[in-house]
Structures are given as structure tokens and as C-alpha cells.
Design a protein around this motif. Structure first.
Motif, PDB file in Angstrom:
ATOM      1  N   GLY A 176       0.762  -1.238   0.000  1.00 16.58           N
ATOM      2  CA  GLY A 176       0.000   0.000   0.000  1.00 16.58           C
ATOM      3  C   GLY A 176       0.791   1.287   0.000  1.00 16.58           C
ATOM      4  O   GLY A 176       0.358   2.284   0.590  1.00 16.58           O
ATOM      5  N   LEU A 177       1.942   1.326  -0.673  1.00 21.33           N
ATOM      6  CA  LEU A 177       2.695   2.571  -0.753  1.00 21.33           C
ATOM      7  C   LEU A 177       1.951   3.603  -1.605  1.00 21.33           C
ATOM      8  O   LEU A 177       1.346   3.266  -2.627  1.00 21.33           O
ATOM      9  CB  LEU A 177       4.086   2.327  -1.347  1.00 21.33           C
ATOM     10  CG  LEU A 177       5.103   1.607  -0.457  1.00 21.33           C
ATOM     11  CD1 LEU A 177       6.405   1.378  -1.225  1.00 21.33           C
ATOM     12  CD2 LEU A 177       5.377   2.398   0.815  1.00 21.33           C
ATOM     13  N   ASP A 178       2.003   4.844  -1.160  1.00 20.89           N
ATOM     14  CA  ASP A 178       1.418   5.944  -1.925  1.00 20.89           C
ATOM     15  C   ASP A 178       2.467   6.663  -2.771  1.00 20.89           C
ATOM     16  O   ASP A 178       2.171   7.165  -3.859  1.00 20.89           O
ATOM     17  CB  ASP A 178       0.775   6.973  -0.983  1.00 20.89           C
ATOM     18  CG  ASP A 178      -0.344   6.379  -0.152  1.00 20.89           C
ATOM     19  OD1 ASP A 178      -1.303   5.865  -0.752  1.00 20.89           O
ATOM     20  OD2 ASP A 178      -0.240   6.407   1.089  1.00 20.89           O
ATOM     21  N   ILE A 179       3.686   6.736  -2.237  1.00 22.47           N
ATOM     22  CA  ILE A 179       4.768   7.491  -2.867  1.00 22.47           C
ATOM     23  C   ILE A 179       6.050   6.687  -2.731  1.00 22.47           C
ATOM     24  O   ILE A 179       6.297   6.050  -1.704  1.00 22.47           O
ATOM     25  CB  ILE A 179       4.967   8.867  -2.186  1.00 22.47           C
ATOM     26  CG1 ILE A 179       3.710   9.741  -2.295  1.00 22.47           C
ATOM     27  CG2 ILE A 179       6.177   9.607  -2.760  1.00 22.47           C
ATOM     28  CD1 ILE A 179       3.773  11.009  -1.431  1.00 22.47           C
ATOM     29  N   VAL A 180       6.898   6.738  -3.765  1.00 22.90           N
ATOM     30  CA  VAL A 180       8.293   6.297  -3.645  1.00 22.90           C
ATOM     31  C   VAL A 180       9.162   7.491  -3.994  1.00 22.90           C
ATOM     32  O   VAL A 180       8.945   8.165  -5.011  1.00 22.90           O
ATOM     33  CB  VAL A 180       8.607   5.101  -4.567  1.00 22.90           C
ATOM     34  CG1 VAL A 180      10.112   4.836  -4.601  1.00 22.90           C
ATOM     35  CG2 VAL A 180       7.872   3.856  -4.095  1.00 22.90           C
ATOM     36  N   ILE A 181      10.142   7.769  -3.140  1.00 20.70           N
ATOM     37  CA  ILE A 181      11.050   8.891  -3.358  1.00 20.70           C
ATOM     38  C   ILE A 181      12.481   8.378  -3.347  1.00 20.70           C
ATOM     39  O   ILE A 181      12.847   7.535  -2.533  1.00 20.70           O
ATOM     40  CB  ILE A 181      10.835  10.011  -2.305  1.00 20.70           C
ATOM     41  CG1 ILE A 181      11.741  11.209  -2.605  1.00 20.70           C
ATOM     42  CG2 ILE A 181      11.026   9.498  -0.895  1.00 20.70           C
ATOM     43  CD1 ILE A 181      11.415  12.446  -1.772  1.00 20.70           C
ATOM     44  N   ALA A 182      13.281   8.877  -4.282  1.00 25.17           N
ATOM     45  CA  ALA A 182      14.681   8.477  -4.397  1.00 25.17           C
ATOM     46  C   ALA A 182      15.490   9.677  -4.863  1.00 25.17           C
ATOM     47  O   ALA A 182      14.944  10.625  -5.451  1.00 25.17           O
ATOM     48  CB  ALA A 182      14.828   7.317  -5.378  1.00 25.17           C
ATOM     49  N   PRO A 183      16.811   9.663  -4.630  1.00 22.23           N
ATOM     50  CA  PRO A 183      17.650  10.756  -5.132  1.00 22.23           C
ATOM     51  C   PRO A 183      17.721  10.732  -6.653  1.00 22.23           C
ATOM     52  O   PRO A 183      17.511   9.694  -7.285  1.00 22.23           O
ATOM     53  CB  PRO A 183      19.033  10.448  -4.529  1.00 22.23           C
ATOM     54  CG  PRO A 183      18.842   9.351  -3.556  1.00 22.23           C
ATOM     55  CD  PRO A 183      17.595   8.635  -3.942  1.00 22.23           C
ATOM     56  N   ILE A 184      18.060  11.889  -7.220  1.00 18.73           N
ATOM     57  CA  ILE A 184      18.291  11.951  -8.665  1.00 18.73           C
ATOM     58  C   ILE A 184      19.577  12.712  -8.952  1.00 18.73           C
ATOM     59  O   ILE A 184      19.806  13.797  -8.433  1.00 18.73           O
ATOM     60  CB  ILE A 184      17.101  12.585  -9.415  1.00 18.73           C
ATOM     61  CG1 ILE A 184      17.259  12.425 -10.925  1.00 18.73           C
ATOM     62  CG2 ILE A 184      16.885  14.040  -9.022  1.00 18.73           C
ATOM     63  CD1 ILE A 184      16.006  12.724 -11.715  1.00 18.73           C
ATOM     64  N   GLY A 185      20.434  12.073  -9.742  1.00 16.90           N
ATOM     65  CA  GLY A 185      21.610  12.711 -10.307  1.00 16.90           C
ATOM     66  C   GLY A 185      21.504  12.497 -11.804  1.00 16.90           C
ATOM     67  O   GLY A 185      20.820  13.217 -12.520  1.00 16.90           O
ATOM     68  N   GLY A 186      22.145  11.417 -12.276  1.00 15.49           N
ATOM     69  CA  GLY A 186      21.975  11.042 -13.677  1.00 15.49           C
ATOM     70  C   GLY A 186      20.638  10.395 -13.956  1.00 15.49           C
ATOM     71  O   GLY A 186      20.174  10.363 -15.100  1.00 15.49           O
ATOM     72  N   GLY A 187      20.012   9.842 -12.917  1.00 14.08           N
ATOM     73  CA  GLY A 187      18.655   9.330 -13.056  1.00 14.08           C
ATOM     74  C   GLY A 187      18.517   7.833 -13.207  1.00 14.08           C
ATOM     75  O   GLY A 187      17.432   7.346 -13.551  1.00 14.08           O
TER      76      GLY A 187
END
Length: 323
Positions: A176-187
Motif C-alpha cells: 500500500g505505498l502511496d509514494i516512492v522517493i529516491a535521489p536523482i543525479g543522472g537518473g
């Protein structure tokens, strides 16, 4: 693989094959929670701890997929890349597991802990100046001399498919995750997350987190086209590189927002994690938590998957040390 290759993109099936291919060589990393951070943010945070991964970072997923996907003939020449650290040491780890050479170009300013890890895994380092222009120029010389297969740190379908296995595991570990957040550099990580979730859980919102002082992805996202900075200066050494065409495809089509944090906010989040969760987190992967702490109204009441991307830290130069 050359940077000017046609825009071949990995598929969800490529990610599934990658997970099977790399399973003997990686950890299925744990998901941890923190009542302290839940109380601070009003959200339920689930930390996918890739700092406990083999080689200390998520990048071992993509590196192993590339290395173990090579034919025996191609593998004989080894692999090569340019990287600020975690991809370099992850590719060295994977190449060592297969018994093939690995040559990496690294900025001379890269953390000594990451350089030591590359050498420890059997990789050979050629240093360059800390700019995208320099690392790509020096890399061209190294590849010409060695003939190794170029495994780009993120603009490579094999790498993106490998990174996508992280969010596949997280969705299996947390309901039941609503959001996933991760760092972005090159992607690379964000692209892998988009690749997996757009098929597996399209209802989940994907947010990228970036340092204010290296915010080219944020500006690209707002402008609608890639804006590349050559040599940004930030404590988050793994997030200094620009988007490329493959990662831009995923970011522009599937990311809902990119949020930024200051250097002070990143360091505070890193230190808080060390204090409260007792885990080693490097500056680059403190950026998502910094963004959540900065914008609690966006995340309050949500179940949020937070990708803790790595834990390769120079312990003699922690950013809150004054001497």
C-alpha cells in the motif's frame, strides 16, 4: 555501448530477467522504519536500505546485470566506465565476481573510501578533473586503450533494468505505498523505479530528490528538456552528473515532481539518520529524507517508500566534523 547509440529502452520483462540474473550476487536488502521520523513528518516512512547492499550501494544491481549479461567473448575484454564512486566500485565488484578486468575513470576529488573500495575489488582507476567534460574525455582514452565494454553509470538499458529490481523488492516488502522517493543525479535509480512501478504499481507517485546546488534535473523537469551542468559543487557527490536521453525519457514521462534540499538540510538529514536509525548513510542518499523533512505537508498521511541508495562514506571527513 556508446552514448550516441539509438534510444533503446529497457522493458519490464528486462527488469524481471535482471532480477533473476543478479540474484546470486546481491542482497535482498531490508526495509526499516523509524517512529521518530514518522512523528516528525506525519507520514509512514519505509526505508529501503541499499546501504546494506553488496558493495554498499544500489548500483551493484545494474552493474551485475550488465556484467553477467555479457557473452563470454565480450567479457574477455573486460568492462570500463566513468563514475564518481558507487558505480565504479559496483562495476569492479561485479567484474571481480566474473573474473574479468574493470577500468574506471574517477574524479580526483572522489571520496578516498570509494577509491579504496574500487581497488579492493580489483578495479583499475584513472583519475580525471571533477567535471563531466573531463571524465568523458579521459574515459574515451581509457576505453580506446582497453577495448572494454562501456557500462554507463546510468544511461544504459542494462543498468536501468538492474536498478528497477530495487523497487520490485520494495513493493513485495511493503503493502500500500502511496509514494516512492529516491535521489536523482543522472537518473538511473529513478528511471529503474519508473520502469518497474509504471507496470507493477502505476498508482504509486514517484518523486525525485535533488540538491539545490546540483539542481539540473529540477530545472530540466520544469523546462521540459535536458539542462546539463558541467561541474556542480555539492556535498552529495553521487548526484553531480546530468540526465541523459534514456533517463530523461523515464523522468519526463513518469516522475510527478522533483524537490530540492539545501546543503545544510542534506547534512542535517544524514546526521539525524545516523543518530536515530543507527545506520550509515552517505550524503547523496540523505537528500530524499531532507526533502521530506522540508515539505512535510506533501507527505503527511502517506505511506512513503524512501530509497536509501548507499552507505560508502569517508569516515575521516564526515560533513558535520569541524576539523
Amino acid at each position: 555501448m556508446k552514448d550516441n547509440a539509438p534510444l533503446d529502452l529497457p522493458t519490464y520483462e528486462d527488469m524481471l530477467e535482471a532480477h533473476e540474473r543478479i540474484a546470486p550476487h546481491i542482497h535482498r536488502t531490508p526495509v526499516l522504519t523509524s517512529s521518530y521520523f514518522n512523528d516528525r513528518t506525519g507520514a509512514e516512512l519505509f526505508f529501503k536500505c541499499e546501504n546494506f547492499q553488496k558493495a554498499g550501494a544500489f548500483k551493484v544491481r545494474g552493474a551485475c546485470n550488465a556484467v553477467f549479461g555479457l557473452s563470454d567473448e565480450d567479457a574477455q575484454k573486460g568492462v570500463c566506465t566513468h563514475s564518481s564512486g558507487n558505480h565504479a566500485l559496483s562495476l569492479s565488484y561485479a567484474a571481480g565476481r566474473r573474473g574479468i578486468p574493470c577500468n574506471v575513470v574517477m574524479p580526483r576529488t572522489a571520496p578516498e573510501a570509494k577509491k579504496a573500495a574500487v581497488r579492493g575489488y580489483g578495479g583499475t582507476i584513472t583519475e580525471c578533473e571533477p567535471s563531466t567534460t573531463s571524465r568523458e574525455a579521459v574515459f574515451a582514452e581509457v576505453q580506446a586503450a582497453t577495448g572494454g565494454d562501456f557500462v554507463h553509470p546510468y544511461n544504459d538499458p542494462r543498468v536501468i533494468a538492474g536498478q528497477g529490481t530495487c523497487s520490485k523488492e520494495m513493493m513485495e516488502q511493503v503493502d500500500g505505498l502511496d509514494i516512492v522517493i529516491a535521489p536523482i543525479g543522472g537518473g538511473g535509480m529513478i528511471s529503474g523505479t519508473c520502469l518497474t512501478l509504471s507496470t507493477l504499481a502505476p498508482e504509486v507517485q514517484i518523486i525525485a530528490a535533488e540538491p539545490e546546488q546540483a539542481d539540473d534535473a529540477y530545472r530540466s523537469f520544469k523546462a521540459g528538456h535536458i539542462i546539463a551542468d558541467d561541474a556542480p559543487v555539492t556535498i552529495a557527490d553521487g548526484l553531480k552528473v546530468p540526465l541523459k536521453e534514456r533517463t530523461w525519457h523515464f523522468v519526463s514521462n513518469h516522475v510527478s515532481d522533483i524537490l530540492t534540499a539545501s546543503e545544510e538540510e542534506i547534512i542535517d538529514a544524514m546526521k539525524l539518520t545516523w543518530q536515530r536509525m543507527k545506520i550509515v548513510m552517505e550524503p547523496s542518499c540523505a537528500v530524499p529524507l531532507a526533502v521530506i523533512l522540508k515539505n512535510p505537508e506533501i507527505f503527511a498521511g502517506k505511506r512513503v517508500g524512501v530509497v536509501v541508495t548507499g552507505g560508502n562514506v569517508d569516515l575521516a571527513k564526515l560533513p558535520w566534523m569541524t576539523s
